[in-house]
Design a protein around this motif. Structure first.
Motif, short mmCIF file in Angstrom:
data_model
loop_
_atom_site.label_atom_id
_atom_site.label_comp_id
_atom_site.label_asym_id
_atom_site.label_seq_id
_atom_site.Cartn_x
_atom_site.Cartn_y
_atom_site.Cartn_z
N ASN A 58 0.16 -1.00 0.00
CA ASN A 58 0.06 -0.24 -0.10
C ASN A 58 0.73 1.52 -0.25
N ARG A 59 1.75 1.25 -0.33
CA ARG A 59 2.46 2.38 -0.69
C ARG A 59 3.06 3.00 0.86
N THR A 60 3.63 2.40 1.55
CA THR A 60 4.03 2.42 2.69
C THR A 60 5.29 1.83 2.42
N ALA A 61 5.89 2.82 2.86
CA ALA A 61 7.97 2.13 3.97
C ALA A 61 7.54 2.01 5.13
N ARG A 62 8.51 0.89 5.63
CA ARG A 62 8.37 0.89 6.93
C ARG A 62 8.73 0.44 7.78
N GLN A 63 9.38 0.09 8.64
CA GLN A 63 10.69 0.01 9.37
C GLN A 63 10.97 -0.13 11.09
N ALA A 64 10.85 -1.30 11.15
CA ALA A 64 10.82 -2.32 12.63
C ALA A 64 12.84 -1.86 13.23
N PHE A 65 12.03 -1.00 14.22
CA PHE A 65 13.22 -1.08 15.65
C PHE A 65 13.94 -2.22 16.89
N HIS A 66 15.06 -2.89 15.92
CA HIS A 66 14.99 -4.11 16.59
C HIS A 66 16.48 -3.93 17.52
N ARG A 67 16.66 -4.35 18.91
CA ARG A 67 17.92 -3.97 19.67
C ARG A 67 18.67 -3.93 18.69
N THR A 68 18.64 -5.61 17.41
CA THR A 68 19.78 -6.32 16.58
C THR A 68 20.56 -5.51 15.47
N GLY A 69 18.91 -4.11 15.49
CA GLY A 69 19.47 -3.07 14.47
C GLY A 69 18.17 -2.57 14.02
N PRO A 70 18.07 -1.44 12.88
CA PRO A 70 16.13 -1.53 12.11
C PRO A 70 15.98 -2.87 11.17
N LEU A 71 15.00 -2.80 10.94
CA LEU A 71 14.60 -3.06 9.63
C LEU A 71 13.58 -2.62 8.31
N ALA A 72 14.18 -2.64 7.46
CA ALA A 72 12.66 -1.53 6.74
C ALA A 72 12.66 -1.98 5.43
N PHE A 73 11.84 -2.13 4.81
CA PHE A 73 10.69 -2.54 3.81
C PHE A 73 10.32 -1.29 3.53
N LEU A 74 11.23 -1.58 2.09
CA LEU A 74 10.88 -0.29 1.49
C LEU A 74 10.44 -0.71 -0.19
N PRO A 75 8.65 -0.62 -0.44
CA PRO A 75 7.64 -0.64 -1.49
C PRO A 75 8.21 -0.22 -3.06
N LEU A 76 7.99 -1.65 -3.20
CA LEU A 76 8.69 -1.21 -5.14
C LEU A 76 7.11 -1.81 -6.18
N PRO A 77 7.41 -1.18 -7.23
CA PRO A 77 6.14 -1.25 -8.28
C PRO A 77 5.37 -2.39 -7.88
N PRO A 78 5.77 -3.46 -7.24
CA PRO A 78 4.06 -4.60 -7.65
C PRO A 78 4.30 -4.64 -5.84
N SER A 79 2.98 -4.67 -6.46
CA SER A 79 2.38 -4.11 -4.36
C SER A 79 2.70 -5.52 -4.15
N ASN A 80 3.16 -6.75 -4.00
CA ASN A 80 3.75 -7.40 -3.01
C ASN A 80 5.06 -7.62 -3.19
N THR A 81 5.60 -6.49 -3.56
CA THR A 81 7.81 -6.26 -3.38
C THR A 81 7.65 -5.33 -2.70
N SER A 82 8.72 -5.79 -2.23
CA SER A 82 10.13 -4.50 -1.61
C SER A 82 10.97 -5.07 -1.15
N SER A 83 12.15 -4.04 -1.70
CA SER A 83 13.76 -4.69 -0.94
C SER A 83 13.27 -3.50 0.58
N ILE A 84 14.21 -4.70 1.15
CA ILE A 84 14.25 -5.23 2.63
C ILE A 84 16.06 -4.26 2.50
N VAL A 85 16.37 -3.87 4.01
CA VAL A 85 17.43 -3.28 5.07
C VAL A 85 17.46 -3.60 5.69
N TRP A 86 18.03 -4.63 6.49
CA TRP A 86 18.23 -4.69 8.07
C TRP A 86 19.28 -4.28 8.45
N SER A 87 20.27 -3.69 9.18
CA SER A 87 20.97 -3.63 9.94
C SER A 87 21.57 -4.53 10.53
#
Length: 413
Positions: A221-250
């Motif tokens: 739904n065109r939403t960038a999401r980020q969960a902050f964990h003690r081990t590092g933040p996890l981001a889900f970044l929306p790509l064009p297909p609605s069921n696809t994201s790029s992830i960056v996990w620190s």
């Protein structure tokens, strides 16, 4: 049309007026922004011509596994500047992951911060775009500039001042170029930065960034999401297909190694859990890449006749996705000073020219870096009082419309 300045020193002795070393996103954008100015411009890149503008991916029916793992979150302001340069239109819409909202939460708490483009009356917040796609669009524009000098296929190996006060850059293939202004846009590991004697302050975050493309059950739904964990933040970044994201996990190195050594099915389960099941089951759609994270900042961005831009000047934690944006803001600021020099007939050798660029960018970059440091430490501290502060502070922030508006406008600049 801007006329060539009449009072330029030693132009007959230099091969070019402005030499930009580094043809990635920042260097190519800066180069393109100089197209209407009177200076002789050369762009140098270690890649061969075919590599600077990679083949366009299949845009008709993009699938989850079509996307490259290296993406950038380009803010609305960045998008507008690229549009002014003519480099936004060539990007296929099928490669643009528009995001209208940002959702941030503490994975060990209950508070959630929701920010929307509506908070600041904006059309959207930005787009998630593959780096290679942006670079290809920029080089498509550069290749229509017949007067642009190019030096491709050989890395720079040395730079020294000559008797005229110009920088002479030598390349691995034995060639060399002299220039009145040397711009280093050659990345965080810039070899020229050290050769010229720029000093940097740097330290290891003791985290590794895990990047990949994933698919998930529920639409983003065109939403960038980020969960902050003690081990590092996890981001889900929306790509064009609605069921696809790029992830960056620190992640701390041990956790990063654990993730990398897991089977793809287990990696998907770890991501599903890491995001709190907010998008349903997650499945890997690409291989996984890992990058050690290190903060770096040059003590000075300038010296006589030479200037750093982008990652050559600074590199920051990716938790807010601001790396590409602040690098492109560097390029805009330097381009503005060069335009002013052309309009006011200021020689490129004038020291005040580069000092104005440094004033315009250094403080802003330091504040951004300090903000990233604060949030990175805030969410890794495991103390009850800090945990309470994080959650209640996030709730209070979310209820304050003026703060939400300021945050959204800052993120979209």
């Amino acid at each position: 049309m801007i006329h060539t300045p009449s009072a330029q020193a030693n132009t007959q002795h230099a091969d070019t007026d402005i030499l930009i070393v580094g043809g990635g996103m920042i260097g190519a954008a800066l180069c393109l922004s100089l197209r209407t100015l009177p200076w002789r411009v050369c762009i140098a890149d270690a890649r061969l011509p075919n590599d600077t503008m990679p083949p366009a991916p299949d845009t008709a029916t993009p699938r989850s596994n079509d996307f490259d793992q290296r993406v950038s979150a380009l803010a609305l302001g960045t998008e507008r500047w690229l549009a002014e340069l003519g480099a936004w239109e060539p990007i296929p819409t099928e490669r643009l992951g528009r995001y209208d909202q940002m959702q941030v939460w503490d994975a060990e708490g209950t508070a959630i911060l929701d920010l929307s483009h509506h908070d600041a009356d904006l059309s959207h917040l930005g787009h998630i775009v593959e780096n290679r796609v942006v670079e290809a669009a920029l080089w498509q524009c550069l290749n229509t500039w017949p007067e642009l000098q190019r030096h491709l296929g050989s890395p720079a190996v040395d730079a020294q001042r000559n008797e005229h006060g110009h920088w002479v850059v030598r390349f691995k293939d034995g060639s060399q170029l002299s220039t009145r202004l040397l711009v280093m846009a050659d990345g965080a590991q810039s070899p020229l930065r050290g050769m010229l004697g720029f000093t940097t302050r740097e330290w290891d975050y003791l985290h590794h960034a895990i990047v990949a493309t994933v698919s998930h059950e529920q639409p983003h739904n065109r939403t960038a999401r980020q969960a902050f964990h003690r081990t590092g933040p996890l981001a889900f970044l929306p790509l064009p297909p609605s069921n696809t994201s790029s992830i960056v996990w620190s992640l701390v190195p041990d956790e990063a190694e654990r993730f990398l050594s897991a089977a793809p099915e287990q990696q998907g389960r770890l991501l599903t859990q890491g995001l709190g099941h907010r998008l349903g089951d997650v499945a890997m759609a690409s291989s996984v890449k890992r990058f050690p994270l290190r903060q770096r900042h040059a003590a000075d961005y300038i010296m006589p006749g030479a200037v750093l831009v982008g990652d050559a000047a600074h590199s920051i934690h990716p938790l807010a996705g601001q790396g590409a944006n602040i690098g492109l803001l560097d390029a805009q600021a330097l381009a503005a000073q060069l335009r002013r020099a052309a309009e006011q007939r200021i020689p490129l050798e004038e020291p005040l020219l580069l000092r104005a660029y440094q004033r315009a960018r250094k403080t802003d970059n330091l504040l951004t870096m300090a903000g990233m440091e604060f949030f990175q430490h805030l969410f890794t501290v495991d103390q009850p009082a800090v945990h309470w502060l994080r959650n209640n502070g996030m709730r209070w922030f979310g209820r304050c419309a003026p703060l939400r508006r300021t945050a959204v406008k800052t993120a979209a600049r």
